[in-house]
Design a protein around this motif. Structure first.
Motif, PDB file in Angstrom:
ATOM      1  N   MET A   1      -3.843  26.140  -6.209  1.00 20.56           N
ATOM      2  CA  MET A   1      -3.091  26.120  -4.966  1.00 20.56           C
ATOM      3  C   MET A   1      -3.205  24.766  -4.285  1.00 20.56           C
ATOM      4  SD  MET A   1      -3.443  28.724  -1.734  1.00 20.56           S
ATOM      5  CE  MET A   1      -3.294  30.075  -2.841  1.00 20.56           C
ATOM      6  N   THR A   2      -4.385  24.145  -4.367  1.00 16.93           N
ATOM      7  CA  THR A   2      -4.540  22.796  -3.832  1.00 16.93           C
ATOM      8  C   THR A   2      -4.894  21.847  -4.968  1.00 16.93           C
ATOM      9  OG1 THR A   2      -6.877  23.100  -3.295  1.00 16.93           O
ATOM     10  CG2 THR A   2      -5.284  23.561  -1.537  1.00 16.93           C
ATOM     11  N   ILE A   3      -4.538  20.610  -4.770  1.00 18.84           N
ATOM     12  CA  ILE A   3      -4.887  19.550  -5.701  1.00 18.84           C
ATOM     13  C   ILE A   3      -5.469  18.393  -4.899  1.00 18.84           C
ATOM     14  CG2 ILE A   3      -3.145  20.208  -7.397  1.00 18.84           C
ATOM     15  CD1 ILE A   3      -1.425  17.905  -6.355  1.00 18.84           C
ATOM     16  N   ASN A   4      -6.123  17.481  -5.577  1.00 19.40           N
ATOM     17  CA  ASN A   4      -6.701  16.319  -4.906  1.00 19.40           C
ATOM     18  C   ASN A   4      -5.687  15.189  -4.840  1.00 19.40           C
ATOM     19  OD1 ASN A   4      -9.512  17.002  -4.291  1.00 19.40           O
ATOM     20  ND2 ASN A   4      -9.632  17.333  -6.483  1.00 19.40           N
ATOM     21  N   GLN A   5      -5.660  14.546  -3.694  1.00 24.62           N
ATOM     22  CA  GLN A   5      -4.773  13.422  -3.446  1.00 24.62           C
ATOM     23  C   GLN A   5      -5.612  12.263  -2.936  1.00 24.62           C
ATOM     24  OE1 GLN A   5      -0.989  13.407  -0.760  1.00 24.62           O
ATOM     25  NE2 GLN A   5      -2.764  12.976   0.511  1.00 24.62           N
ATOM     26  N   LEU A   6      -5.265  11.065  -3.340  1.00 21.15           N
ATOM     27  CA  LEU A   6      -5.905   9.866  -2.814  1.00 21.15           C
ATOM     28  C   LEU A   6      -5.044   9.308  -1.699  1.00 21.15           C
ATOM     29  CD1 LEU A   6      -6.789   8.165  -6.193  1.00 21.15           C
ATOM     30  CD2 LEU A   6      -8.400   9.203  -4.629  1.00 21.15           C
ATOM     31  N   SER A   7      -5.675   8.896  -0.613  1.00 20.14           N
ATOM     32  CA  SER A   7      -5.000   8.165   0.458  1.00 20.14           C
ATOM     33  C   SER A   7      -5.670   6.807   0.526  1.00 20.14           C
ATOM     34  CB  SER A   7      -5.133   8.890   1.802  1.00 20.14           C
ATOM     35  OG  SER A   7      -4.475  10.133   1.748  1.00 20.14           O
ATOM     36  N   ILE A   8      -4.887   5.775   0.264  1.00 23.82           N
ATOM     37  CA  ILE A   8      -5.418   4.422   0.167  1.00 23.82           C
ATOM     38  C   ILE A   8      -4.834   3.606   1.307  1.00 23.82           C
ATOM     39  CG2 ILE A   8      -5.569   2.384  -1.305  1.00 23.82           C
ATOM     40  CD1 ILE A   8      -4.926   4.481  -3.648  1.00 23.82           C
ATOM     41  N   PHE A   9      -5.709   2.976   2.066  1.00 20.30           N
ATOM     42  CA  PHE A   9      -5.280   2.173   3.199  1.00 20.30           C
ATOM     43  C   PHE A   9      -5.166   0.727   2.741  1.00 20.30           C
ATOM     44  CE2 PHE A   9      -7.512   5.915   4.528  1.00 20.30           C
ATOM     45  CZ  PHE A   9      -6.609   6.474   5.416  1.00 20.30           C
ATOM     46  N   ILE A  10      -3.946   0.187   2.833  1.00 16.07           N
ATOM     47  CA  ILE A  10      -3.710  -1.171   2.360  1.00 16.07           C
ATOM     48  C   ILE A  10      -3.018  -1.997   3.443  1.00 16.07           C
ATOM     49  CG2 ILE A  10      -3.664  -0.653  -0.106  1.00 16.07           C
ATOM     50  CD1 ILE A  10      -0.673  -0.415  -0.002  1.00 16.07           C
ATOM     51  N   GLU A  11      -3.392  -3.254   3.517  1.00 16.70           N
ATOM     52  CA  GLU A  11      -2.753  -4.158   4.467  1.00 16.70           C
ATOM     53  C   GLU A  11      -1.340  -4.461   4.012  1.00 16.70           C
ATOM     54  OE1 GLU A  11      -5.037  -7.534   6.154  1.00 16.70           O
ATOM     55  OE2 GLU A  11      -6.538  -6.884   4.673  1.00 16.70           O
ATOM     56  N   ASN A  12      -0.457  -4.674   4.971  1.00 20.03           N
ATOM     57  CA  ASN A  12       0.917  -5.051   4.656  1.00 20.03           C
ATOM     58  C   ASN A  12       0.971  -6.551   4.398  1.00 20.03           C
ATOM     59  OD1 ASN A  12       1.951  -2.523   4.848  1.00 20.03           O
ATOM     60  ND2 ASN A  12       2.835  -2.758   6.870  1.00 20.03           N
ATOM     61  N   ARG A  13       0.484  -6.934   3.234  1.00 23.00           N
ATOM     62  CA  ARG A  13       0.590  -8.331   2.807  1.00 23.00           C
ATOM     63  C   ARG A  13       0.704  -8.354   1.287  1.00 23.00           C
ATOM     64  NH1 ARG A  13      -4.608 -10.351   1.314  1.00 23.00           N
ATOM     65  NH2 ARG A  13      -6.181  -8.860   1.958  1.00 23.00           N
ATOM     66  N   SER A  14       1.261  -9.411   0.815  1.00 23.65           N
ATOM     67  CA  SER A  14       1.535  -9.550  -0.613  1.00 23.65           C
ATOM     68  C   SER A  14       0.271  -9.395  -1.453  1.00 23.65           C
ATOM     69  CB  SER A  14       2.159 -10.920  -0.872  1.00 23.65           C
ATOM     70  OG  SER A  14       2.455 -11.078  -2.235  1.00 23.65           O
ATOM     71  N   GLY A  15       0.370  -8.591  -2.502  1.00 25.48           N
ATOM     72  CA  GLY A  15      -0.715  -8.448  -3.466  1.00 25.48           C
ATOM     73  C   GLY A  15      -1.648  -7.279  -3.254  1.00 25.48           C
ATOM     74  N   THR A  16      -1.646  -6.658  -2.097  1.00 24.66           N
ATOM     75  CA  THR A  16      -2.618  -5.582  -1.871  1.00 24.66           C
ATOM     76  C   THR A  16      -2.289  -4.329  -2.683  1.00 24.66           C
ATOM     77  OG1 THR A  16      -1.458  -4.910   0.146  1.00 24.66           O
ATOM     78  CG2 THR A  16      -3.338  -6.372   0.421  1.00 24.66           C
ATOM     79  N   LEU A  17      -1.025  -3.987  -2.795  1.00 28.13           N
ATOM     80  CA  LEU A  17      -0.643  -2.833  -3.607  1.00 28.13           C
ATOM     81  C   LEU A  17      -0.867  -3.134  -5.091  1.00 28.13           C
ATOM     82  CD1 LEU A  17       0.523   0.001  -3.896  1.00 28.13           C
ATOM     83  CD2 LEU A  17       2.811  -1.024  -3.835  1.00 28.13           C
ATOM     84  N   VAL A  18      -0.572  -4.355  -5.499  1.00 28.36           N
ATOM     85  CA  VAL A  18      -0.779  -4.742  -6.894  1.00 28.36           C
ATOM     86  C   VAL A  18      -2.245  -4.587  -7.282  1.00 28.36           C
ATOM     87  CG1 VAL A  18      -0.696  -6.678  -8.522  1.00 28.36           C
ATOM     88  CG2 VAL A  18       1.198  -6.289  -6.958  1.00 28.36           C
ATOM     89  N   LYS A  19      -3.160  -4.944  -6.385  1.00 30.68           N
ATOM     90  CA  LYS A  19      -4.597  -4.815  -6.655  1.00 30.68           C
ATOM     91  C   LYS A  19      -4.937  -3.358  -6.980  1.00 30.68           C
ATOM     92  CE  LYS A  19      -9.152  -5.096  -4.536  1.00 30.68           C
ATOM     93  NZ  LYS A  19      -9.926  -5.340  -3.318  1.00 30.68           N
ATOM     94  N   VAL A  20      -4.455  -2.447  -6.166  1.00 31.10           N
ATOM     95  CA  VAL A  20      -4.720  -1.017  -6.374  1.00 31.10           C
ATOM     96  C   VAL A  20      -4.134  -0.559  -7.706  1.00 31.10           C
ATOM     97  CG1 VAL A  20      -4.183   1.305  -5.535  1.00 31.10           C
ATOM     98  CG2 VAL A  20      -4.921  -0.469  -3.925  1.00 31.10           C
TER      99      VAL A  20
END
Length: 142
Positions: A1-20
């Motif tokens: 019924m439930t599953i695990n989800q990740l919530s990742i806090f990232i700065e709005n600047r180039s490259g932070t999402l790519v790192k993750v």
């Protein structure tokens, strides 16, 4: 019924999402679904993946601000209006959704949602015989 989800806090600047994404790639963790909600300074990257506990550990080890939480995951027939029906059932029970997102998996719609009333949501799902998916079923690619 439930599953695990990740919530990742990232700065709005180039490259932070790519790192993750690169960290998850290196760990060979499969992303099943994801969404980003942003503000002026940061974003919350929510994702469902093949090994959430290991992903959490890998990201923490790399200094990434991440939280692991349980969310509800309903399965829906892949037909117009099924998400509306599910949300109406939840809403009619007096529950409000904190957030939700949907995706398709193995020919079924998957509706992910979070509410402030976890026990109330469990009751509504069981009483209304809403179908849900187990975490182990998210990564079966057959």
């Amino acid at each position: 019924m439930t599953i695990n989800q990740l919530s990742i806090f990232i700065e709005n600047r180039s490259g932070t999402l790519v790192k993750v994404l690169e960290l998850l790639k290196q760990a060979q963790i499969q992303i099943v679904a994801s969404t980003i909600a942003d503000t002026a300074d940061y974003g919350i990257y929510r994702l469902i993946c093949s090994e959430p506990s290991r992903a959490y550990d890998e990201l923490k080890k790399a200094g990434v601000a991440v939280a692991l939480s349980e969310v509800f995951a309903l399965t829906l027939d892949d037909q117009p209006g099924r998400a509306a029906d599910a949300v109406k059932t939840i809403s009619d029970a007096g529950l409000s959704l904190t957030y939700m997102y949907t995706f398709l998996l193995h020919g079924k719609g998957i509706l992910i949602f979070r509410t402030d009333d976890t026990e109330g949501a469990r009751e509504v799902i069981l009483q209304n015989k809403l179908q849900y998916i187990a975490e182990k079923d998210l990564t079966k690619w057959e």
